[in-house]
Design an enzyme around this catalytic site. Structure first.
Site, PDB file in Angstrom:
ATOM      1  N   ASN A 104       0.803  -1.217   0.000  1.00  0.00           N
ATOM      2  CA  ASN A 104       0.000   0.000   0.000  1.00  0.00           C
ATOM      3  C   ASN A 104       0.841   1.275   0.000  1.00  0.00           C
ATOM      4  O   ASN A 104       0.378   2.309  -0.476  1.00  0.00           O
ATOM      5  CB  ASN A 104      -0.932  -0.033   1.231  1.00  0.00           C
ATOM      6  CG  ASN A 104      -1.558   1.307   1.505  1.00  0.00           C
ATOM      7  OD1 ASN A 104      -2.515   1.707   0.839  1.00  0.00           O
ATOM      8  ND2 ASN A 104      -1.016   2.046   2.471  1.00  0.00           N
TER       9      ASN A 104
ATOM     10  N   TYR B  93       3.630   9.114 -11.290  1.00  0.00           N
ATOM     11  CA  TYR B  93       2.690   8.297 -10.497  1.00  0.00           C
ATOM     12  C   TYR B  93       1.937   7.320 -11.408  1.00  0.00           C
ATOM     13  O   TYR B  93       1.768   6.142 -11.064  1.00  0.00           O
ATOM     14  CB  TYR B  93       1.725   9.251  -9.794  1.00  0.00           C
ATOM     15  CG  TYR B  93       0.792   8.640  -8.786  1.00  0.00           C
ATOM     16  CD1 TYR B  93       1.247   8.184  -7.541  1.00  0.00           C
ATOM     17  CD2 TYR B  93      -0.575   8.564  -9.043  1.00  0.00           C
ATOM     18  CE1 TYR B  93       0.367   7.657  -6.606  1.00  0.00           C
ATOM     19  CE2 TYR B  93      -1.462   8.044  -8.111  1.00  0.00           C
ATOM     20  CZ  TYR B  93      -0.987   7.585  -6.897  1.00  0.00           C
ATOM     21  OH  TYR B  93      -1.864   7.074  -5.975  1.00  0.00           O
TER      22      TYR B  93
HETATM   23  P1  NAP Z   1      -1.118   8.655   2.730  1.00  0.00           P
HETATM   24  O1  NAP Z   1      -2.258   9.012   3.608  1.00  0.00           O
HETATM   25  O2  NAP Z   1      -0.224   9.733   2.226  1.00  0.00           O
HETATM   26  O3  NAP Z   1      -0.237   7.551   3.516  1.00  0.00           O
HETATM   27  C1  NAP Z   1       0.903   7.054   2.897  1.00  0.00           C
HETATM   28  C2  NAP Z   1       1.437   5.891   3.710  1.00  0.00           C
HETATM   29  O4  NAP Z   1       2.562   5.334   3.016  1.00  0.00           O
HETATM   30  C3  NAP Z   1       1.941   6.293   5.084  1.00  0.00           C
HETATM   31  O5  NAP Z   1       1.680   5.250   5.989  1.00  0.00           O
HETATM   32  C4  NAP Z   1       3.444   6.444   4.879  1.00  0.00           C
HETATM   33  O6  NAP Z   1       4.224   6.261   6.063  1.00  0.00           O
HETATM   34  C5  NAP Z   1       3.687   5.316   3.905  1.00  0.00           C
HETATM   35  N1  NAP Z   1       4.921   5.455   3.130  1.00  0.00           N
HETATM   36  C6  NAP Z   1       5.244   6.431   2.245  1.00  0.00           C
HETATM   37  N2  NAP Z   1       6.478   6.207   1.752  1.00  0.00           N
HETATM   38  C7  NAP Z   1       6.928   5.071   2.345  1.00  0.00           C
HETATM   39  C8  NAP Z   1       8.135   4.329   2.257  1.00  0.00           C
HETATM   40  N3  NAP Z   1       9.149   4.712   1.447  1.00  0.00           N
HETATM   41  N4  NAP Z   1       8.274   3.219   3.029  1.00  0.00           N
HETATM   42  C9  NAP Z   1       7.273   2.818   3.853  1.00  0.00           C
HETATM   43  N5  NAP Z   1       6.090   3.484   3.967  1.00  0.00           N
HETATM   44  C10 NAP Z   1       5.943   4.601   3.228  1.00  0.00           C
HETATM   45  O7  NAP Z   1      -1.594   7.862   1.425  1.00  0.00           O
HETATM   46  P2  NAP Z   1      -2.983   7.132   1.090  1.00  0.00           P
HETATM   47  O8  NAP Z   1      -3.856   8.105   0.417  1.00  0.00           O
HETATM   48  O9  NAP Z   1      -3.461   6.370   2.242  1.00  0.00           O
HETATM   49  O10 NAP Z   1      -2.461   6.140  -0.053  1.00  0.00           O
HETATM   50  C11 NAP Z   1      -2.204   4.772   0.172  1.00  0.00           C
HETATM   51  C12 NAP Z   1      -1.986   4.107  -1.174  1.00  0.00           C
HETATM   52  O11 NAP Z   1      -3.153   4.277  -1.967  1.00  0.00           O
HETATM   53  C13 NAP Z   1      -0.833   4.698  -1.973  1.00  0.00           C
HETATM   54  O12 NAP Z   1      -0.183   3.680  -2.690  1.00  0.00           O
HETATM   55  C14 NAP Z   1      -1.539   5.618  -2.933  1.00  0.00           C
HETATM   56  O13 NAP Z   1      -0.778   5.842  -4.096  1.00  0.00           O
HETATM   57  C15 NAP Z   1      -2.800   4.850  -3.211  1.00  0.00           C
HETATM   58  N6  NAP Z   1      -3.911   5.649  -3.702  1.00  0.00           N
HETATM   59  C16 NAP Z   1      -4.393   6.702  -2.990  1.00  0.00           C
HETATM   60  C17 NAP Z   1      -5.439   7.451  -3.487  1.00  0.00           C
HETATM   61  C18 NAP Z   1      -6.018   8.639  -2.749  1.00  0.00           C
HETATM   62  O14 NAP Z   1      -6.794   9.404  -3.363  1.00  0.00           O
HETATM   63  N7  NAP Z   1      -5.740   8.825  -1.472  1.00  0.00           N
HETATM   64  C19 NAP Z   1      -6.003   7.112  -4.727  1.00  0.00           C
HETATM   65  C20 NAP Z   1      -5.493   6.025  -5.437  1.00  0.00           C
HETATM   66  C21 NAP Z   1      -4.447   5.295  -4.909  1.00  0.00           C
HETATM   67  P3  NAP Z   1       4.567   7.511   7.063  1.00  0.00           P
HETATM   68  O15 NAP Z   1       3.297   7.809   7.801  1.00  0.00           O
HETATM   69  O16 NAP Z   1       5.666   7.000   7.941  1.00  0.00           O
HETATM   70  O17 NAP Z   1       5.000   8.641   6.182  1.00  0.00           O
END
Ligand code: NAP
Length: 252
Positions: A99, A164
């Site tokens: 994730n 991305y």
């Molecule tokens: P988020 O709230 O920004 O959280 C990101 C998470 O990833 C955090 O737990 C962060 O850890 C962790 N992370 C980032 N870089 C990392 C690394 N190098 N090693 C280990 N952990 C890392 O993001 P989210 O919106 O929940 O997104 C989760 C996934 O869904 C991502 O892959 C994103 O691309 C995908 N996604 C999101 C959306 C959206 O609209 N939100 C839409 C489509 C897909 P820390 O807390 O320690 O920084």
């Protein structure tokens, strides 16, 4: 789906689920959802220990079990070291959810090379670094489920997200190829492609602009993605592998 066995498994101790990026957002919701199915959750994060502790506290408040598992998914040596320790404590890994992801948006013509690399290294490099040791652990047991969080951007290629979109489309290719490699062994590999979901990742994006792109007229909630991940991990999805499930309010 509630009440169905997540993973039919004959062991006595709870099987392990590793969720990368579980400190916040979608990853936290997935960790809570899987913990509710009796799995022991390895809560991975990169640097936000306070948020990761909150995830673990919420798991435990609901009667679940887990542990913190910090590592940077882009650092192969750090991943291997952390997973060696994790596997020494937990023999059976049932689920991996890839994730962790980051964005660094900008028009391609102006994009700094470090923004290109950081996004690719986190999503696609992270997939390699984490999935390889996990799949090698699943193969002898002939059992396991891997779910990777892609994005609508990887399907349609959003403007301003060449890095991305490339990373998230790459994850779809990797998911399909790996699924074909391990299907006969009994391991399933799938991807989920969310549309805009209410997390920190989109907090600076104008919500009204996003809503116009979504037939349902709203962003999704992390829990709405997590429930689909739970289904994909569960035995209810026993004939489902190599697929990409969109969770996007009807966008594509
Ligand atoms: P988020 O709230 O920004 O959280 C990101 C998470 O990833 C955090 O737990 C962060 O850890 C962790 N992370 C980032 N870089 C990392 C690394 N190098 N090693 C280990 N952990 C890392 O993001 P989210 O919106 O929940 O997104 C989760 C996934 O869904 C991502 O892959 C994103 O691309 C995908 N996604 C999101 C959306 C959206 O609209 N939100 C839409 C489509 C897909 P820390 O807390 O320690 O920084």
């Amino acid at each position: 789906m509630t009440g169905q066995p997540l993973f039919s498994d004959s062991g006595t101790a709870p099987a392990l689920a590793l969720v990368t990026g579980a400190s916040r957002g979608i990853g936290r919701a997935i960790a809570l959802e899987l913990a509710g199915q009796g799995l022991h959750i390895a809560v991975n994060y990169k640097s936000n220990q306070e948020a990761a502790k909150q995830t673990l506290a919420q798991i435990e408040e609901r009667g679940g079990r887990g542990e913190l598992c910090p590592f940077d998914v882009t650092d192969e040596a750090a991943v291997n070291s952390a997973l060696d320790g994790l596997f020494a404590r937990h023999e059976r890994i049932a689920v991996l959810v890839n994730n962790a992801g980051v964005v660094a948006d900008g028009l391609f013509a102006m994009m700094p090379s470090q923004d290109w690399r950081r996004v690719i290294d986190t999503s696609l490099g992270g997939f390699f670094n984490v999935t390889k040791p996990v799949i090698r652990k699943m193969i002898p047991r002939k059992k396991g489920s891997v779910v990777t969080i892609s994005s609508v951007s990887g399907l349609i290629g959003n403007r301003g997200q060449a890095n991305y979109a490339a990373a998230k489309a790459g994850l779809i290719g990797a998911t399909r190829a790996l699924a074909a490699e391990v299907a006969r062994i009994g391991i399933r590999v799938n991807a989920v492609a969310p549309g805009p979901i209410e997390t920190d990742m989109i907090k600076d994006v104008p919500v009204d602009m996003l809503k116009k792109m979504i037939p349902m007229g709203r962003c999704g909630l992390p829990e709405e993605v997590a429930r689909v991940v739970r289904f994909l991990c569960s035995d209810d999805a026993s004939y489902l592998t190599g697929q990409v499930i969109s969770v996007n309010g009807g966008m594509v």
